[in-house]
Write an enzyme that holds these catalytic residues in place. Sequence first.
Site, short mmCIF file in Angstrom:
data_model
loop_
_atom_site.label_atom_id
_atom_site.label_comp_id
_atom_site.label_asym_id
_atom_site.label_seq_id
_atom_site.Cartn_x
_atom_site.Cartn_y
_atom_site.Cartn_z
N ASP A 66 -7.55 68.29 -15.46
CA ASP A 66 -8.70 68.18 -16.36
C ASP A 66 -8.92 69.50 -17.09
OD1 ASP A 66 -10.85 67.04 -17.59
OD2 ASP A 66 -12.17 67.08 -15.84
N ASN B 157 -7.98 70.01 -20.63
CA ASN B 157 -7.12 70.28 -21.80
C ASN B 157 -7.96 70.42 -23.08
OD1 ASN B 157 -5.05 69.85 -20.02
ND2 ASN B 157 -4.35 67.94 -20.92
N HIS C 220 -3.32 69.36 -24.83
CA HIS C 220 -2.43 68.48 -24.07
C HIS C 220 -1.01 69.06 -24.01
CE1 HIS C 220 -5.62 65.69 -23.62
NE2 HIS C 220 -5.61 65.22 -24.85
N GLU D 44 -9.39 54.36 -17.92
CA GLU D 44 -10.54 54.60 -18.80
C GLU D 44 -10.14 55.44 -20.03
OE1 GLU D 44 -10.72 55.09 -15.39
OE2 GLU D 44 -11.77 53.19 -15.10
N LEU E 192 12.03 65.99 -3.94
CA LEU E 192 10.60 65.95 -4.22
C LEU E 192 10.32 64.71 -5.05
CD1 LEU E 192 8.44 68.93 -5.39
CD2 LEU E 192 8.32 66.83 -6.65
N LEU F 216 -13.99 62.12 -8.46
CA LEU F 216 -12.66 61.56 -8.25
C LEU F 216 -12.21 60.69 -9.42
CD1 LEU F 216 -12.61 60.64 -4.44
CD2 LEU F 216 -11.77 62.69 -5.58
#
Length: 257
Positions: free
Chosen positions: A33, A35, A50, A80, A144, A208
């Site tokens: 969060d 950007n 971004h 959303e 990974l 969250l």
Amino acid sequence: MTLAPAPIEGAAGPGSGNRVPRPIPRHVAIIMDGNGRWAKQRGLPRAAGHRAGAEAVRRALQAAADHGVEVLTIYAFSSENWRRSTEEIADLTALMRFYLEREIKTLDKEGVRLRLIGDHSAFGGELVDRLEKAVERTASNDRLTLVIALSYGSRAEITAAARRLAVKAAAGEIDPASIDEAAIGAELQTAGLPELDLLIRTSGEQRLSNFLLWQAAYAELLFVDTLWPDFDEQTFAEALKVYAARERRFGGRGSAA
Ligand code: FPP
């Protein structure tokens, strides 16, 4: 990107410049969060924030690999986020396409497996094609796992899992009494991944936002003020240090689980 060799005994490998104490979380998730605010502070368009955020993804992935984290899950686009302007959605779509095109070869070579959660098909077109090819190409990698949440919403994920179980029960394939937490977990898109250990949100917001609600039940939550484009190996190492210092109780009195 360059991913360093796997670390020994939890010590940070080259590239991070940090040693962090054990335990190292197996599964780290990040709500990326800030950007927009990062761009605004510099008088730049949101797209520039971004773009800088995509560079931070590379650094986070590098740091996760350096420290021996097994799974990194990133919230790239929420269900959303479709409420954002057409222009911003197009910028983000183009950016992800570009990122995949540029990084996929290296990700594959370095043993990174790509997995998707959410409804990536909602993007349509070339991005979907590229994402699916990338998932296929990296399917047997095991160093990974990078999980990208795209058009993801946790309530929708849990609802779909419940619906699938209800359909099976109605068809007599399963006994409703047999539906337990493991059965629900197995229907979630994160099935088979290790439990979420650490969830980080950047930019000082403490929510969250419909991300991994079920999976975060016992995760350590860490809210950092850093705006996502400024997130780097140092921030990641600091987060791991905070994690290692916390005593995880899992509802009991001791630290073991
Ligand atoms: C939140 O910042 C960020 C997003 C909604 C997008 C996250 C996307 C990236 C980091 C870029 C590309 C991803 C990949 C996988 C290469 P915000 O725009 O809500 O910031 P603000 O709250 O400051 O406005």
